[in-house]
Design a protein around this motif. Structure first.
Motif, PDB file in Angstrom:
ATOM      1  N   GLY A  59       0.798  -1.218   0.000  1.00 15.95           N
ATOM      2  CA  GLY A  59       0.000   0.000   0.000  1.00 15.95           C
ATOM      3  C   GLY A  59       0.828   1.264   0.000  1.00 15.95           C
ATOM      4  N   GLY A  60       2.123   1.156   0.337  1.00 17.40           N
ATOM      5  CA  GLY A  60       2.977   2.325   0.383  1.00 17.40           C
ATOM      6  C   GLY A  60       2.690   3.246   1.550  1.00 17.40           C
ATOM      7  N   LEU A  61       2.065   2.738   2.610  1.00 19.44           N
ATOM      8  CA  LEU A  61       1.703   3.561   3.768  1.00 19.44           C
ATOM      9  C   LEU A  61       2.941   4.222   4.368  1.00 19.44           C
ATOM     10  N   ARG A  62       2.798   5.520   4.687  1.00 23.30           N
ATOM     11  CA  ARG A  62       3.883   6.284   5.297  1.00 23.30           C
ATOM     12  C   ARG A  62       3.480   6.734   6.690  1.00 23.30           C
ATOM     13  N   PRO A  63       4.435   6.907   7.602  1.00 20.67           N
ATOM     14  CA  PRO A  63       4.112   7.182   9.010  1.00 20.67           C
ATOM     15  C   PRO A  63       3.349   8.475   9.232  1.00 20.67           C
ATOM     16  N   GLU A  64       3.476   9.442   8.345  1.00 16.37           N
ATOM     17  CA  GLU A  64       2.837  10.743   8.557  1.00 16.37           C
ATOM     18  C   GLU A  64       1.433  10.818   7.959  1.00 16.37           C
ATOM     19  N   TRP A  65       0.938   9.769   7.346  1.00 14.24           N
ATOM     20  CA  TRP A  65      -0.346   9.828   6.666  1.00 14.24           C
ATOM     21  C   TRP A  65      -1.518   9.737   7.643  1.00 14.24           C
ATOM     22  N   ASP A  66      -2.629  10.389   7.282  1.00 15.70           N
ATOM     23  CA  ASP A  66      -3.882  10.272   8.016  1.00 15.70           C
ATOM     24  C   ASP A  66      -4.633   9.051   7.490  1.00 15.70           C
ATOM     25  N   VAL A  67      -5.120   8.204   8.414  1.00 13.00           N
ATOM     26  CA  VAL A  67      -5.662   6.890   8.065  1.00 13.00           C
ATOM     27  C   VAL A  67      -7.112   6.772   8.527  1.00 13.00           C
ATOM     28  N   LEU A  68      -7.973   6.277   7.648  1.00  6.61           N
ATOM     29  CA  LEU A  68      -9.332   5.885   7.994  1.00  6.61           C
ATOM     30  C   LEU A  68      -9.425   4.372   7.901  1.00  6.61           C
ATOM     31  N   ASP A  69      -9.903   3.739   8.966  1.00  5.15           N
ATOM     32  CA  ASP A  69     -10.039   2.284   9.029  1.00  5.15           C
ATOM     33  C   ASP A  69     -11.525   1.955   9.063  1.00  5.15           C
ATOM     34  N   LEU A  70     -12.085   1.619   7.901  1.00  4.84           N
ATOM     35  CA  LEU A  70     -13.500   1.254   7.807  1.00  4.84           C
ATOM     36  C   LEU A  70     -13.669  -0.178   8.292  1.00  4.84           C
ATOM     37  N   GLY A  71     -14.560  -0.380   9.279  1.00  9.66           N
ATOM     38  CA  GLY A  71     -14.723  -1.704   9.849  1.00  9.66           C
ATOM     39  C   GLY A  71     -13.557  -2.062  10.742  1.00  9.66           C
ATOM     40  N   CYS A  72     -13.191  -1.146  11.642  1.00 11.83           N
ATOM     41  CA  CYS A  72     -11.991  -1.330  12.474  1.00 11.83           C
ATOM     42  C   CYS A  72     -12.150  -2.441  13.488  1.00 11.83           C
ATOM     43  N   GLY A  73     -13.408  -2.867  13.738  1.00  8.67           N
ATOM     44  CA  GLY A  73     -13.633  -3.976  14.650  1.00  8.67           C
ATOM     45  C   GLY A  73     -13.136  -3.692  16.045  1.00  8.67           C
ATOM     46  N   ILE A  74     -12.333  -4.588  16.560  1.00 11.01           N
ATOM     47  CA  ILE A  74     -11.820  -4.463  17.912  1.00 11.01           C
ATOM     48  C   ILE A  74     -10.321  -4.150  17.899  1.00 11.01           C
ATOM     49  N   GLY A  75      -9.909  -3.394  16.864  1.00  9.29           N
ATOM     50  CA  GLY A  75      -8.569  -2.820  16.838  1.00  9.29           C
ATOM     51  C   GLY A  75      -7.469  -3.693  16.295  1.00  9.29           C
ATOM     52  N   ARG A  76      -7.829  -4.711  15.524  1.00 10.56           N
ATOM     53  CA  ARG A  76      -6.788  -5.622  15.038  1.00 10.56           C
ATOM     54  C   ARG A  76      -5.792  -4.926  14.123  1.00 10.56           C
ATOM     55  N   MET A  77      -6.236  -3.940  13.341  1.00 11.12           N
ATOM     56  CA  MET A  77      -5.317  -3.176  12.503  1.00 11.12           C
ATOM     57  C   MET A  77      -4.803  -1.934  13.235  1.00 11.12           C
ATOM     58  N   ALA A  78      -5.612  -1.365  14.112  1.00  9.83           N
ATOM     59  CA  ALA A  78      -5.205  -0.155  14.829  1.00  9.83           C
ATOM     60  C   ALA A  78      -4.026  -0.403  15.744  1.00  9.83           C
ATOM     61  N   ILE A  79      -4.019  -1.542  16.433  1.00  4.04           N
ATOM     62  CA  ILE A  79      -2.973  -1.797  17.430  1.00  4.04           C
ATOM     63  C   ILE A  79      -1.583  -1.805  16.808  1.00  4.04           C
ATOM     64  N   PRO A  80      -1.321  -2.528  15.728  1.00  5.53           N
ATOM     65  CA  PRO A  80       0.015  -2.434  15.128  1.00  5.53           C
ATOM     66  C   PRO A  80       0.309  -1.065  14.547  1.00  5.53           C
ATOM     67  N   LEU A  81      -0.714  -0.359  14.064  1.00  4.39           N
ATOM     68  CA  LEU A  81      -0.477   0.971  13.512  1.00  4.39           C
ATOM     69  C   LEU A  81      -0.028   1.959  14.577  1.00  4.39           C
ATOM     70  N   THR A  82      -0.348   1.716  15.844  1.00 11.05           N
ATOM     71  CA  THR A  82       0.150   2.596  16.904  1.00 11.05           C
ATOM     72  C   THR A  82       1.666   2.589  16.957  1.00 11.05           C
ATOM     73  N   GLN A  83       2.281   1.520  16.493  1.00 10.24           N
ATOM     74  CA  GLN A  83       3.739   1.400  16.529  1.00 10.24           C
ATOM     75  C   GLN A  83       4.404   1.955  15.274  1.00 10.24           C
ATOM     76  N   TYR A  84       3.602   2.385  14.298  1.00 10.94           N
ATOM     77  CA  TYR A  84       4.160   2.851  13.023  1.00 10.94           C
ATOM     78  C   TYR A  84       3.819   4.297  12.712  1.00 10.94           C
ATOM     79  N   LEU A  85       2.579   4.715  12.939  1.00  8.30           N
ATOM     80  CA  LEU A  85       2.176   6.070  12.582  1.00  8.30           C
ATOM     81  C   LEU A  85       2.799   7.091  13.534  1.00  8.30           C
ATOM     82  N   ASP A  86       3.170   8.245  12.980  1.00 13.24           N
ATOM     83  CA  ASP A  86       3.690   9.339  13.790  1.00 13.24           C
ATOM     84  C   ASP A  86       2.602   9.866  14.728  1.00 13.24           C
ATOM     85  N   ALA A  87       3.048  10.512  15.803  1.00 18.22           N
ATOM     86  CA  ALA A  87       2.095  11.119  16.734  1.00 18.22           C
ATOM     87  C   ALA A  87       1.297  12.233  16.075  1.00 18.22           C
TER      88      ALA A  87
END
Length: 276
Positions: A59-87
């Motif tokens: 996907g070419g995701l970069r740490p500074e990008w703003d992300v929308l997670d459609l159907g985020c569920g119970i954070g299965r994708m959000a949790i690893p993204l906390t370790q990659y996306l900038d504050a």
């Protein structure tokens, strides 16, 4: 449909693998109890880490990008993204399941305030049967061109044709020019159909001529829905999205060369600008 190598982002495979190993090794990241999770089988943390690598690598995701997670569920994708996306980056997770949103707010947002979660009261026979809204009548609550990267993993595999068409239109609208959509599907083409016919899949879809949407045999409504590849290609072109290479085959059908379980579609919104 292509195998994994066709869409590889050659600038970041080592970085992607590094972040995947980091997330898998970090036992302090929150994880829901088994009875709380509703996102399917498999190792919760390992699947999240796997997709973080796919987001970066394909996907070419970069740490500074703003992300929308459609159907985020119970954070299965959000949790690893906390370790990659900038504050400074913004992550917004939305889901029709209120319990998952509540868990994510309590366990993720309180530690990572740039990660926010919103409940969408859309009708869904599996996850929100009492929902009061329909996606084609109530658009997503975001301004146009407000995200660089949109995720939809294991979402379109549970939706009707009408739902998918509505979400595609809305997701294309909230993407910035040059922004990316990363979505998973069960895609039907000749190779997938042949693999199912050989008994290589635990899912079987009844194939009918002239149809674009199919539901898995023997499962409750919307438990698993598949679409013809041509239908998804038309959705992309009709909403100003261009594929970033060929679609990536998954292993669900039993066909060889799967990059993950479901098929992966990465597309970019047309426009002169690109996320910076």
């Amino acid at each position: 449909m292509a195998t994994a190598a066709a869409n590889r982002n050659e600038t970041s495979p080592d970085l992607a693998a590094l972040y995947r190993r980091m997330v898998e090794a970090n036992r302090f990241l929150p994880i829901p109890r088994a009875e709380q999770s509703f996102v399917g089988d498999g190792d919760f943390r390992a699947i999240g880490a796997e997709f973080l690598e796919l987001f970066i690598r394909y996907g070419g995701l970069r740490p500074e990008w703003d992300v929308l997670d459609l159907g985020c569920g119970i954070g299965r994708m959000a949790i690893p993204l906390t370790q990659y996306l900038d504050a400074s980056a913004r992550y917004v997770g939305v889901d029709v399941n209120r319990a998952g949103i509540t868990w994510c707010r309590r366990r993720i947002t309180r530690v990572y305030p740039n990660f926010v979660f919103r409940h969408l009261d859309y009708q869904n026979p599996l996850y929100n049967p009492a929902g009061k809204k329909l996606p084609w009548e109530h658009p997503l609550p975001f301004e146009p061109a407000s995200f660089d990267f949109v995720i939809a993993t294991s979402v379109f595999t549970h939706l009707s044709r009408q739902d998918v068409k509505s979400y595609f239109r809305q997701l294309a609208e909230v993407l910035r020019p040059g922004g990316r959509l990363f979505a998973t599907f069960f895609l039907l083409d000749d190779e997938a159909v042949a693999a199912m016919g050989r008994g290589g899949s635990r899912l079987t879809f009844q194939i009918r001529e002239g149809w674009s949407m199919f539901e898995a045999n023997g499962l409750p409504v919307r438990s698993a829905t598949a679409f013809r590849s041509e239908f998804v290609e038309r959705l992309l072109s009709g909403n100003g999205l261009r594929p970033c290479g060929s679609f990536l085959r998954g292993s669900w059908s039993g066909a060889a060369g799967g990059v993950t379980y479901q098929d992966v579609v990465v597309a970019e919104k047309a426009g002169d600008a690109s996320p910076e």
